[in-house]
Design a protein around this motif. Sequence first.
Motif, PDB file in Angstrom:
ATOM      1  N   ASP A 143      -6.814  -0.120  -0.957  1.00 26.86           N
ATOM      2  CA  ASP A 143      -7.933  -0.809  -0.326  1.00 26.86           C
ATOM      3  C   ASP A 143      -7.789  -2.306  -0.546  1.00 26.86           C
ATOM      4  O   ASP A 143      -7.722  -2.783  -1.667  1.00 26.86           O
ATOM      5  N   ASN A 144      -7.753  -3.042   0.542  1.00 32.54           N
ATOM      6  CA  ASN A 144      -7.557  -4.486   0.488  1.00 32.54           C
ATOM      7  C   ASN A 144      -8.685  -5.164   1.249  1.00 32.54           C
ATOM      8  O   ASN A 144      -9.096  -4.700   2.312  1.00 32.54           O
ATOM      9  N   THR A 145      -9.151  -6.279   0.716  1.00 35.03           N
ATOM     10  CA  THR A 145     -10.314  -6.956   1.275  1.00 35.03           C
ATOM     11  C   THR A 145      -9.935  -8.302   1.863  1.00 35.03           C
ATOM     12  O   THR A 145      -9.140  -9.038   1.290  1.00 35.03           O
ATOM     13  N   ILE A 146     -10.543  -8.598   3.020  1.00 35.04           N
ATOM     14  CA  ILE A 146     -10.593  -9.952   3.562  1.00 35.04           C
ATOM     15  C   ILE A 146     -12.023 -10.433   3.354  1.00 35.04           C
ATOM     16  O   ILE A 146     -12.966  -9.851   3.894  1.00 35.04           O
ATOM     17  N   LEU A 147     -12.200 -11.470   2.546  1.00 37.46           N
ATOM     18  CA  LEU A 147     -13.511 -12.096   2.434  1.00 37.46           C
ATOM     19  C   LEU A 147     -13.611 -13.137   3.528  1.00 37.46           C
ATOM     20  O   LEU A 147     -12.796 -14.066   3.578  1.00 37.46           O
ATOM     21  N   HIS A 148     -14.592 -12.983   4.409  1.00 34.77           N
ATOM     22  CA  HIS A 148     -14.763 -13.979   5.483  1.00 34.77           C
ATOM     23  C   HIS A 148     -16.052 -14.742   5.280  1.00 34.77           C
ATOM     24  O   HIS A 148     -17.131 -14.158   5.121  1.00 34.77           O
ATOM     25  N   ILE A 149     -15.937 -16.067   5.312  1.00 33.84           N
ATOM     26  CA  ILE A 149     -17.088 -16.960   5.184  1.00 33.84           C
ATOM     27  C   ILE A 149     -17.427 -17.504   6.568  1.00 33.84           C
ATOM     28  O   ILE A 149     -16.621 -18.196   7.189  1.00 33.84           O
ATOM     29  N   GLY A 150     -18.616 -17.166   7.060  1.00 32.74           N
ATOM     30  CA  GLY A 150     -19.055 -17.613   8.383  1.00 32.74           C
ATOM     31  C   GLY A 150     -19.134 -16.461   9.369  1.00 32.74           C
ATOM     32  O   GLY A 150     -18.272 -16.312  10.226  1.00 32.74           O
ATOM     33  N   LEU A 151     -20.186 -15.646   9.259  1.00 31.82           N
ATOM     34  CA  LEU A 151     -20.319 -14.458  10.107  1.00 31.82           C
ATOM     35  C   LEU A 151     -21.018 -14.777  11.426  1.00 31.82           C
ATOM     36  O   LEU A 151     -21.888 -14.032  11.866  1.00 31.82           O
ATOM     37  N   GLY A 152     -20.636 -15.885  12.038  1.00 32.76           N
ATOM     38  CA  GLY A 152     -21.196 -16.248  13.328  1.00 32.76           C
ATOM     39  C   GLY A 152     -20.613 -15.427  14.459  1.00 32.76           C
ATOM     40  O   GLY A 152     -19.801 -14.517  14.254  1.00 32.76           O
ATOM     41  N   SER A 153     -21.011 -15.770  15.667  1.00 35.52           N
ATOM     42  CA  SER A 153     -20.590 -14.989  16.832  1.00 35.52           C
ATOM     43  C   SER A 153     -19.075 -14.996  17.005  1.00 35.52           C
ATOM     44  O   SER A 153     -18.490 -13.970  17.365  1.00 35.52           O
ATOM     45  N   PHE A 154     -18.423 -16.152  16.751  1.00 38.42           N
ATOM     46  CA  PHE A 154     -17.001 -16.200  17.046  1.00 38.42           C
ATOM     47  C   PHE A 154     -16.210 -15.254  16.151  1.00 38.42           C
ATOM     48  O   PHE A 154     -15.343 -14.517  16.630  1.00 38.42           O
ATOM     49  N   HIS A 155     -16.470 -15.266  14.860  1.00 40.28           N
ATOM     50  CA  HIS A 155     -15.742 -14.344  13.985  1.00 40.28           C
ATOM     51  C   HIS A 155     -15.946 -12.900  14.424  1.00 40.28           C
ATOM     52  O   HIS A 155     -14.992 -12.104  14.462  1.00 40.28           O
ATOM     53  N   ARG A 156     -17.178 -12.556  14.765  1.00 38.92           N
ATOM     54  CA  ARG A 156     -17.468 -11.165  15.117  1.00 38.92           C
ATOM     55  C   ARG A 156     -16.926 -10.786  16.492  1.00 38.92           C
ATOM     56  O   ARG A 156     -16.777  -9.599  16.798  1.00 38.92           O
ATOM     57  N   ALA A 157     -16.591 -11.788  17.327  1.00 36.99           N
ATOM     58  CA  ALA A 157     -15.982 -11.504  18.624  1.00 36.99           C
ATOM     59  C   ALA A 157     -14.464 -11.644  18.598  1.00 36.99           C
ATOM     60  O   ALA A 157     -13.802 -11.367  19.596  1.00 36.99           O
ATOM     61  N   HIS A 158     -13.908 -12.058  17.466  1.00 37.31           N
ATOM     62  CA  HIS A 158     -12.477 -12.364  17.420  1.00 37.31           C
ATOM     63  C   HIS A 158     -11.789 -11.685  16.251  1.00 37.31           C
ATOM     64  O   HIS A 158     -11.259 -10.582  16.387  1.00 37.31           O
ATOM     65  N   GLN A 159     -11.787 -12.292  15.066  1.00 33.01           N
ATOM     66  CA  GLN A 159     -11.034 -11.743  13.937  1.00 33.01           C
ATOM     67  C   GLN A 159     -11.504 -10.324  13.584  1.00 33.01           C
ATOM     68  O   GLN A 159     -10.675  -9.442  13.330  1.00 33.01           O
ATOM     69  N   ALA A 160     -12.803 -10.093  13.570  1.00 32.68           N
ATOM     70  CA  ALA A 160     -13.305  -8.766  13.225  1.00 32.68           C
ATOM     71  C   ALA A 160     -12.904  -7.719  14.260  1.00 32.68           C
ATOM     72  O   ALA A 160     -12.662  -6.551  13.919  1.00 32.68           O
ATOM     73  N   VAL A 161     -12.808  -8.138  15.517  1.00 33.11           N
ATOM     74  CA  VAL A 161     -12.411  -7.199  16.577  1.00 33.11           C
ATOM     75  C   VAL A 161     -10.969  -6.749  16.375  1.00 33.11           C
ATOM     76  O   VAL A 161     -10.649  -5.555  16.509  1.00 33.11           O
TER      77      VAL A 161
END
Length: 469
Positions: free
Chosen positions: A12-30
């Motif tokens: 199990d490996n984690t990416i900690l992401h700072i800034g849960l705005g629309s762009f992150h949720r429409a891009h990197q998270a996708v």
Amino acid sequence: MNAARSTPPAGDNTILHIGLGSFHRAHQAVYLHHLRESGDRAWSIVGGNIRNDMADTMAALIAQKGEYTIETVSPAGERQYERIRAIGEVIPFEPTHARLIDVGADPSTRIISFTVTEAGYYLDAKNKLDTGYPDLVADLEGRACGTIYGAIAAILRERVTRGGAPVTLLNCDNLRSNGERFRSGLLDFLERRGETTLRDWVQVSTTCPNDMVDRITPRPSPDVAERVKAATGWDDGAPVMAERFIQWVIEDRFIAGRPAWEKVGVEMVDSVHAHEEAKIRLLNATHSGIAWAGTLRGLTYIHEGVSVPEIRQMAYDYVTNDAIPCLDTPAHPSPIDLPNYRDVVLDRFSNPWLRDTNQRVAMDGFSKIPGFIVPTLRECLARGAPMVSTAMLPALFFAVLGRWHRGELIHDYQDGVMDPVLAHAFFAAPDPLAAFCRDPVLWGPLAGNEVLGAAIREAHGRVQSFVKG
């Protein structure tokens, strides 16, 4: 520097992401969602914010256990809906960032990524910190932890106390050479704080790949949730919407492993330079110019401006006459088909279903002029080439700024770098345009350049007739 590992370790490996705005949720998270859906579930995201500026969205994400819907729409109006499940934990905001620090310091967190917008890096022309900003000074003095540097420094400080496992710091903002520039700012931050031991650890135990991110992601309006409910039956409190197009190009320099992003369409490369220059100059600069022009015409949406022949021609001329000749030269030919890229960009901007607002794209001009536009002006000056088409962009912004000064804008103007007192002072000067062209924040070493000033003054004359329609 330690050799980067591109093969993710097992477990199990984690990416900690700072800034849960629309762009992150429409891009990197996708992208990570698609990788997990393919069966590779070795990685997940833990996300949080360092500022309390999206409380309702964060509350909804927490209630939904990190899940949300993305609506994508094509230029033909075809909509698709997908439930994104890449975010395993959403960290509620609190000013000490205790949980962010705890997750970031854990050895299982192998990547710390962030989206804080271009203005959030406070970098001058030499990639050193500009200490003219109170929130940055507060972090440097240890009175707060509200900037990306303060937050990352706090995380890494704790990480070292827990054994100092290497970690990759991944900037996902529209900043030229974003990884290198963030790294320079972080090292400067630690140096100014006297944290030389931590600074030395950062140099050995972290990597900061450059990357290029691209997906038009408007601020979601209330009707997005209504369409999501109609299409999926789910009352989603944190939906996002974006265009169908998506792109991510990353330099493959990860010191502690990474997801197998290449399996889901991410381009892993040795150098991102050509891609980021094409994106910043042909897309970001053009986007800003269209937003400023549309604002002056009293238009609300980007696609409305693209449909105005004079605005589309202005954008086309800037790219064709000035930007492409800078990026595709006999000595350094571009690996990208830039005329095709230009045409694709303009078609993307014409998508009427995105309803991307001029207000969103027009913001942060004091970051966008130096970041997106000055490089082309500087290279035109160095070659002795005309810059008639590029000069229109700052001339348009100056006209927008004038309306802001007079209280005549049709929407609020937000700018994380602009000093409102100094910006208002432009228009109290005997020659406001000359004062604008002398501003060091906007122009850096080009401030006061007579050739540049003359080009912008000539363009300003064209803007006056241009905005009347």
